[in-house]
Design an enzyme around this catalytic site. Structure first.
Site, PDB file in Angstrom:
ATOM      1  N   HIS A 191       0.848  -1.181   0.000  1.00 18.97           N
ATOM      2  CA  HIS A 191       0.000   0.000   0.000  1.00 18.97           C
ATOM      3  C   HIS A 191       0.886   1.234   0.000  1.00 18.97           C
ATOM      4  O   HIS A 191       1.624   1.477   0.956  1.00 18.97           O
ATOM      5  CB  HIS A 191      -0.906  -0.011   1.231  1.00 18.97           C
ATOM      6  N   ASP A 195      -4.657   6.230   3.675  1.00 16.62           N
ATOM      7  CA  ASP A 195      -6.102   6.329   3.463  1.00 16.62           C
ATOM      8  C   ASP A 195      -6.755   7.213   4.517  1.00 16.62           C
ATOM      9  O   ASP A 195      -6.454   7.092   5.701  1.00 16.62           O
ATOM     10  CB  ASP A 195      -6.743   4.940   3.511  1.00 16.62           C
ATOM     11  N   HIS A 270     -13.411   6.343   0.331  1.00 21.56           N
ATOM     12  CA  HIS A 270     -12.297   6.854   1.144  1.00 21.56           C
ATOM     13  C   HIS A 270     -11.388   7.659   0.228  1.00 21.56           C
ATOM     14  O   HIS A 270     -11.524   7.607  -0.991  1.00 21.56           O
ATOM     15  CB  HIS A 270     -11.503   5.729   1.822  1.00 21.56           C
ATOM     16  N   HIS A 272      -7.559   7.951  -0.983  1.00 20.95           N
ATOM     17  CA  HIS A 272      -6.192   7.410  -0.980  1.00 20.95           C
ATOM     18  C   HIS A 272      -5.280   8.572  -1.361  1.00 20.95           C
ATOM     19  O   HIS A 272      -5.411   9.143  -2.438  1.00 20.95           O
ATOM     20  CB  HIS A 272      -6.077   6.260  -1.975  1.00 20.95           C
TER      21      HIS A 272
HETATM   22 ZN   LIG Z   1      -5.237   3.485  -0.125  1.00 17.83          ZN
END
Ligand SMILES: [Zn+2]
Length: 295
Positions: A191, A195, A270, A272
Site C-alpha cells: 500500500h 487512506d 475513502h 487514498h
Molecule cells: Zn489506499
C-alpha cells in the site's frame, strides 16, 4: 570557579551550536534533517547552514540531486528529498555544494543513517475485476498508464510548495503506507499511500501549492487528481467523486480540489493520498509531520 567556567563553556557551546543553525553565514557548516530517524520510504527535509554567504546550494543524497532554498525565518538553506522504499539500512552520504557570493566553491559531506522501516501486513477484498482485470478493460488501463506517464514526466524545476503540508481531508486515517497487501488472496502488493476515512462528498484539499498535472478518471485510481509541487514532488488523490479543478490549474495550499468518493479499485468510499518523489512513493504521514520553514 573552574566548575562554573566549565558549566558556562558548556552552555556557551550549546548556545553556539543552536545559534549556528540559525544564522547565515554561520561560523561552521551544520546540517539537520527531519525526521531525525530516517527509514526506507521516508520523505526528508534537510536544513543546512554554511560558514559563508552563498548564492546557491545544491545537495546529493542517495543518487538524487536537488537544490536548497534559503529561508529568512530559519536563516538556513532547506531542501526536500526522499529515501526510496528499496533503500537498504546503512549509512549514506549527504553531499552539499555551494557557491559563495564571490564565486568561491565550497562543499561539505555528512553521514546520514537510514534504518529499516517495519511496515504492517493486511488482506484486502475488492471486486474481482480489479484484481485480474477482464480483457475488455485493457484499453482503459493502457490509456490510464499513458496519462500517468505523461503527468509524471513533467515537474516544475522550481519548488512550488511553501510551508507545512496540510492534511487533504479533516478526517481519521487508516490503511497506512507500506503495508503489504493480499488482494482477494491472489495478488500481493504494497500500500503506497495513506487512506483517509471519507464518506462520498467529503471536501478534499491541496496539501500544498502546486499545479494540477492530472484530473481525470483512471481504471484503478478512479477519479484522480495529481498535483506537481516542483522538483519531482507530486501528490496524488484517488477514488474521488467530483473534480473541483482541471489540468493546468494552479492551486494554493488548502484549496478545494475535489470531493471524495469510492471510484476505481476501492473497498468503499475513502481518500487514498499518495506522495511521489522522483518516481518513488514516500510515506504521506511523514510528509504531513515535517516542519518546513517559511521562505
Ligand atoms: Zn489506499
Amino acid at each position: 570557579m573552574s566548575c562554573l567556567r566549565r558549566q558556562l563553556s558548556t552552555l556557551c557551546l550549546l548556545l553556539s551550536t543552536t545559534l549556528s543553525a540559525f544564522a547565515i553565514p554561520a561560523t561552521r557548516w551544520a546540517a539537520q534533517w527531519e525526521p531525525t530517524k530516517l527509514v526506507n520510504g521516508s520523505p526528508v527535509l534537510f536544513r543546512v547552514t554554511a560558514p559563508l554567504q552563498l548564492s546557491e546550494l545544491n545537495g546529493n543524497f542517495l543518487g538524487q540531486e536537488f537544490s536548497f532554498r534559503p529561508s529568512k525565518t530559519c536563516h538556513c538553506w532547506y531542501a526536500f528529498a526522499g529515501v526510496s522504499l528499496a533503500t537498504k539500512p546503512g549509512m549514506y552520504t549527504l553531499r552539499v555544494e555551494g557557491k559563495g557570493t564571490g564565486g568561491k566553491q565550497t562543499a561539505m559531506s555528512y553521514l546520514v543513517r537510514v534504518s529499516a522501516a517495519h511496515y504492517p501486513f493486511s488482506t484486502i477484498k475488492v471486486a474481482p475485476a480489479f484484481v485480474e482485470p477482464p480483457k475488455e478493460v485493457e484499453p482503459q488501463i493502457q490509456a490510464a498508464d499513458v496519462a500517468k506517464k505523461q503527468a509524471f514526466s513533467t515537474s516544475d524545476p522550481d519548488p512550488l510548495w511553501s510551508g507545512p503540508f496540510q492534511r487533504p481531508a479533516q478526517t481519521e486515517t487508516s490503511g497506512v503506507f507500506g503495508s503489504a497487501r493480499v488482494y482477494n488472496g491472489v495478488k500481493k502488493s504494497q500500500h503506497l499511500g495513506l487512506d483517509f476515512h471519507a464518506s462520498i462528498g467529503t471536501p478534499i484539499h491541496a496539501t500544498n501549492a502546486g499545479t494540477v498535472i492530472l484530473a481525470r478518471p483512471l481504471y484503478f485510481e478512479g477519479n484522480c487528481v495529481m498535483l506537481d509541487h516542483g522538483q519531482g514532488l507530486v501528490t496524488v488523490y484517488m477514488h474521488l467523486s467530483e473534480f473541483k479543478v482541471k489540468e493546468g490549474d494552479k492551486v494554493a495550499a488548502g484549496q478545494l480540489i475535489a470531493l471524495s468518493g469510492g471510484t476505481g479499485r476501492s473497498t468503499g468510499p475513502h481518500l487514498h493520498f499518495a506522495v511521489r518523489w522522483r518516481g518513488e512513493y514516500l510515506d504521506p504521514r511523514t510528509l504531513l509531520e515535517l516542519h518546513p520553514p517559511a521562505k
